[in-house]
Design a protein around this motif. Structure first.
Motif, PDB file in Angstrom:
ATOM      1  N   ALA A  25       7.199 -23.559  -4.611  1.00 25.10           N
ATOM      2  CA  ALA A  25       8.621 -23.898  -4.581  1.00 25.10           C
ATOM      3  C   ALA A  25       8.873 -25.262  -5.210  1.00 25.10           C
ATOM      4  CB  ALA A  25       9.124 -23.888  -3.134  1.00 25.10           C
ATOM      5  N   TYR A  26       7.988 -26.213  -4.940  1.00 28.18           N
ATOM      6  CA  TYR A  26       8.140 -27.545  -5.529  1.00 28.18           C
ATOM      7  C   TYR A  26       8.020 -27.481  -7.054  1.00 28.18           C
ATOM      8  CZ  TYR A  26       6.904 -32.217  -7.109  1.00 28.18           C
ATOM      9  OH  TYR A  26       6.847 -33.391  -7.801  1.00 28.18           O
ATOM     10  N   ALA A  27       7.004 -26.774  -7.540  1.00 25.25           N
ATOM     11  CA  ALA A  27       6.804 -26.663  -8.990  1.00 25.25           C
ATOM     12  C   ALA A  27       8.004 -26.000  -9.660  1.00 25.25           C
ATOM     13  CB  ALA A  27       5.533 -25.878  -9.280  1.00 25.25           C
ATOM     14  N   LEU A  28       8.575 -24.973  -9.006  1.00 24.51           N
ATOM     15  CA  LEU A  28       9.753 -24.314  -9.565  1.00 24.51           C
ATOM     16  C   LEU A  28      10.923 -25.288  -9.658  1.00 24.51           C
ATOM     17  CD1 LEU A  28      11.175 -21.753 -10.532  1.00 24.51           C
ATOM     18  CD2 LEU A  28      11.665 -21.200  -8.130  1.00 24.51           C
ATOM     19  N   GLY A  29      11.119 -26.094  -8.608  1.00 30.64           N
ATOM     20  CA  GLY A  29      12.192 -27.091  -8.635  1.00 30.64           C
ATOM     21  C   GLY A  29      11.996 -28.115  -9.733  1.00 30.64           C
ATOM     22  N   VAL A  30      10.759 -28.571  -9.911  1.00 30.23           N
ATOM     23  CA  VAL A  30      10.470 -29.538 -10.975  1.00 30.23           C
ATOM     24  C   VAL A  30      10.800 -28.939 -12.337  1.00 30.23           C
ATOM     25  CG1 VAL A  30       8.620 -30.755 -12.181  1.00 30.23           C
ATOM     26  CG2 VAL A  30       8.738 -30.848  -9.697  1.00 30.23           C
ATOM     27  N   LEU A  31      10.406 -27.698 -12.553  1.00 33.73           N
ATOM     28  CA  LEU A  31      10.687 -27.044 -13.833  1.00 33.73           C
ATOM     29  C   LEU A  31      12.189 -26.915 -14.080  1.00 33.73           C
ATOM     30  CD1 LEU A  31       7.956 -24.243 -13.888  1.00 33.73           C
ATOM     31  CD2 LEU A  31       8.022 -26.339 -15.261  1.00 33.73           C
ATOM     32  N   LEU A  32      12.933 -26.579 -13.038  1.00 27.77           N
ATOM     33  CA  LEU A  32      14.384 -26.421 -13.198  1.00 27.77           C
ATOM     34  C   LEU A  32      15.049 -27.749 -13.536  1.00 27.77           C
ATOM     35  CD1 LEU A  32      15.217 -23.954 -10.268  1.00 27.77           C
ATOM     36  CD2 LEU A  32      15.211 -23.456 -12.714  1.00 27.77           C
ATOM     37  N   PHE A  33      14.723 -28.795 -12.790  1.00 27.45           N
ATOM     38  CA  PHE A  33      15.353 -30.089 -13.032  1.00 27.45           C
ATOM     39  C   PHE A  33      14.861 -30.720 -14.335  1.00 27.45           C
ATOM     40  CE2 PHE A  33      16.247 -29.696  -8.484  1.00 27.45           C
ATOM     41  CZ  PHE A  33      17.578 -30.105  -8.454  1.00 27.45           C
ATOM     42  N   LEU A  34      13.599 -30.487 -14.667  1.00 21.32           N
ATOM     43  CA  LEU A  34      13.090 -30.974 -15.948  1.00 21.32           C
ATOM     44  C   LEU A  34      13.783 -30.261 -17.101  1.00 21.32           C
ATOM     45  CD1 LEU A  34      11.111 -32.676 -17.594  1.00 21.32           C
ATOM     46  CD2 LEU A  34       9.423 -30.842 -17.309  1.00 21.32           C
ATOM     47  N   GLY A  35      13.964 -28.945 -16.965  1.00 23.62           N
ATOM     48  CA  GLY A  35      14.668 -28.192 -18.000  1.00 23.62           C
ATOM     49  C   GLY A  35      16.090 -28.673 -18.170  1.00 23.62           C
ATOM     50  N   ARG A  36      16.780 -28.927 -17.051  1.00 32.08           N
ATOM     51  CA  ARG A  36      18.154 -29.422 -17.140  1.00 32.08           C
ATOM     52  C   ARG A  36      18.200 -30.780 -17.837  1.00 32.08           C
ATOM     53  NH1 ARG A  36      21.836 -31.392 -12.070  1.00 32.08           N
ATOM     54  NH2 ARG A  36      20.347 -33.112 -12.242  1.00 32.08           N
TER      55      ARG A  36
END
Length: 213
Positions: free
Chosen positions: A88-99
């Motif tokens: 879940a943490y890695a998914l959040g990092v990817l989403l915010f990094l992508g944004r």
């Protein structure tokens, strides 16, 4: 995950110390240094490990018991909830990094294709987009036809103060902080107060410039 909890704790200590002791001070440049130091400490301090040496005795375990215990451990580890948290943490990092990358790409594209005029080291970019005035290093963007001449001079001078102070470095650093600690509400509050303090610094610089003239 241990690193993240430690980083969050360090950031929380720095933030609440700021709220208790420094928020009402007017030494904005010193506060800026404190807040940036707090971010750097939150990244570095959790990496410091204190090694302790503990003597232990070797205990012989019967082979049959060792096999059964190993099977039990392997079965329980497959259901380890830590793996879910990490995912879940890695998914959040990817989403915010992508944004962040999308926003940065849009900004760079705007700066690249927008006509500008040079004023010394600054590039002034009027735009027809409905944007609030902002600066990115030595680029200053403002919506034309929104300000009269006097207002525009103040806006440009304010953004020049941001550029002179390299405030874009602070903004990029807090963006990185919010990507790494996206789950931590303190990180977002920290970023908000850093931006607010940068506005105070720019206003202070503008006032000093007006008094000198």
């Amino acid at each position: 995950m241990e690193y993240l909890w430690k980083a969050s704790a360090v950031l929380g200590i720095c933030y609440f110390s700021y709220k208790l002791f420094l928020e009402r001070d007017t030494f904005f440049s010193s506060i800026r240094i404190y807040l940036l130091t707090g971010i750097l400490l939150s990244f570095v301090v959790p990496l410091i490990e204190i090694t302790r040496y503990v003597k232990s005795e070797v205990i012989a375990i019967p082979y049959g018991q060792w096999v059964s215990d190993s099977v039990a451990v392997s079965e329980s580890s497959s259901w380890d909830p830590t793996n879910i948290l990490i995912g879940a943490y890695a998914l959040g990092v990817l989403l915010f990094l992508g944004r962040f990358l999308v926003q940065l790409s849009s900004l760079l594209w705007l700066l690249y294709r927008q006509p500008y005029k040079s004023e010394g080291k600054y590039r002034i970019l009027p735009t027809s987009k409905n944007l609030a005035p902002f600066s990115f290093f030595n680029h200053i963007v403002y919506p034309h036809n929104r300000f009269n001449e006097k207002e525009l001079e103040q806006v440009i001078a304010h953004e020049k103060a941001h550029a002179d102070g390299y405030h874009s470095v602070d903004i990029l650093l807090v963006q990185l902080l919010c990507i790494v600690q996206w789950f931590n509400p303190v990180a977002w509050l920290y970023a908000r107060d850093i931006r607010k303090n940068l506005e105070y610094i720019a206003d202070e610089g503008l006032c000093q410039q007006e008094h000198q003239t």
